[in-house]
Design an enzyme around this catalytic site. Structure first.
Site, PDB file in Angstrom:
ATOM      1  N   LYS A  97     -12.483  15.205   4.546  1.00  0.00           N
ATOM      2  CA  LYS A  97     -13.481  14.817   3.748  1.00  0.00           C
ATOM      3  C   LYS A  97     -14.436  13.686   4.561  1.00  0.00           C
ATOM      4  CE  LYS A  97     -14.275  11.162   1.230  1.00  0.00           C
ATOM      5  NZ  LYS A  97     -14.155   9.994   0.307  1.00  0.00           N
ATOM      6  N   ARG A 145       0.815  -1.418   0.105  1.00  0.00           N
ATOM      7  CA  ARG A 145       0.036  -0.087   0.041  1.00  0.00           C
ATOM      8  C   ARG A 145       0.778   1.065   0.025  1.00  0.00           C
ATOM      9  NH1 ARG A 145      -2.511  -3.174   3.588  1.00  0.00           N
ATOM     10  NH2 ARG A 145      -1.984  -1.929   5.514  1.00  0.00           N
ATOM     11  N   TYR A 185     -16.442   1.909   1.728  1.00  0.00           N
ATOM     12  CA  TYR A 185     -15.360   1.910   1.931  1.00  0.00           C
ATOM     13  C   TYR A 185     -14.825   1.775   3.502  1.00  0.00           C
ATOM     14  CZ  TYR A 185     -15.422   6.941   1.903  1.00  0.00           C
ATOM     15  OH  TYR A 185     -15.678   8.121   2.247  1.00  0.00           O
TER      16      TYR A 185
END
Length: 364
Positions: free
Chosen positions: A148, A57, A364
């Site tokens: 966000k 990642r 998610y």
């Protein structure tokens, strides 16, 4: 500044927030959403047969953030996941500092994901308000300047319900207030999912209603609109609809929904791609910026899948493919930068160009 009604932001903080929001929506620029959770990033890596390890990642995020020569030409900000804020590139530079050196503003996803909304018909809300003040203050001290939070609403025969619309609008407003107090520009994301058989008119009507609830809640919570961004869905027919619409028809419906609900004071609108293919998302954004209707806000992008699908397809987890993968990112960023100005000519197709990125009940 206090009044008998509320505690408002001081003028210095308002000016800072307005400046950040303005830089995020600079002409020809938009936001790269690289805030996938560990599990969601793992799904992306699994698709290219790469193990979902922290190192993989990290390598993938380094590939994105180190793209040369001109990522910052069309990307104004990057939304990070918490894990990524603590990671560094192969030279030991934190990813936050890597972005800052490029003139790209680091952001952060602060919600904790969607959960069922009790008493509703398979609707949901979003968690993460507990401890949010402290987390926002910590992120600001790290050099992060915007945040966000995503809420999700669904179109069906009986939804979205009044309960779901008012609950999610208030959750987003509370998040926005906490962010602004900490000096972070909040991206407000009330996403109406594209799942369903509904037509374009239904999508427009529901989007308008959701946004009306949202801006009433933001007003109730005394949000400084010039220091906010809206991240809505584009108005399109449902993914299973039998009545398709052209990009131009979708664009008109989208701008109509915004113009009827979103105050001109809002700094900008950064659309999510909503499972559209890379090319479709760009074409729709371009059409939106050519609609002959009043558009008082910057209308640009905050794409995740629609900026990364071709990158992953080109990379395949191999070091020798890094430059090719970065070229795909730069190509998509350029295409969407042009689309945010209404100048996309359809000449920037990518490795995953017309592949559908739709995920049912996307979370998610």
């Amino acid at each position: 500044m206090s009044t008998r009604f509320a505690q408002y932001l001081d003028p210095v903080k308002e000016a800072e927030l307005a400046d950040i929001a303005k830089r995020l929506t600079a002409p020809g620029k938009g936001i790269l959403a690289a805030d996938e959770s560990v599990s969601t990033c793992g799904k992306r890596l699994q698709d290219i047969n790469v193990e979902n390890s922290e190192e993989n990642r990290r390598k993938y995020r380094e590939l994105l953030f180190s793209a040369e020569p001109d990522l910052n030409e069309h990307v104004s900000g990057v939304i990070l996941f918490d894990e990524t804020t603590k990671q560094s590139d192969s030279s030991g530079n934190t990813f936050i500092s890597v972005l800052e050196k490029k003139g790209i503003i680091p952001g952060i996803k602060v919600d904790k994901g969607v959960v069922p909304l009790a008493g509703s018909l398979n609707e949901c809300t979003t968690t993460g308000l507990d401890g949010l003040k402290e987390r926002c203050e910590e992120y600001k001290a790290m050099g992060i300047h915007f945040a966000k939070w995503r809420c999700v609403l669904k179109i069906s025969k009986f939804t979205p319900s009044y309960q779901a619309m008012i609950e999610n609008a208030n959750v987003l407003a509370r998040y926005a207030s906490i962010c602004q107090q900490a000096g972070l520009v909040p991206i407000v994301e009330p996403e109406v999912l594209p799942d369903g058989e509904h037509d374009l008119e239904t999508s427009r009507r529901v989007t308008e209603e959701v946004l009306a609830f949202q801006y009433k809640a933001l007003a109730d919570h005394h949000i400084f609109l010039e220091g906010t961004l809206l991240k809505p869905n584009m108005v399109t027919p449902g993914m299973q609809s039998s009545t398709p619409a052209t990009p131009e028809q979708c664009a008109v419906a989208t701008v109509q929904a915004l113009s009827r609900t979103v105050p001109p004071a809002v700094a900008g609108v950064v659309f999510l791609s909503g499972g559209q293919s890379e090319e479709d998302a760009t074409v729709h954004l371009n059409a939106i910026n050519n609609v002959p209707l009043r558009r008082p806000w910057a209308l640009t992008f905050s794409f995740g899948r629609a900026l990364q699908a071709s990158v992953l397809a080109a990379w395949q987890g191999k070091d020798e493919n890094i430059q090719d993968a970065q070229n795909e990112l730069l190509k998509r960023a350029k295409a969407n930068g042009e689309a945010s100005l209404g100048k996309y000519k359809g000449d920037q197709g990518g490795a995953a160009g017309n592949k559908s990125l739709f995920v049912k009940d996307h979370a998610y």
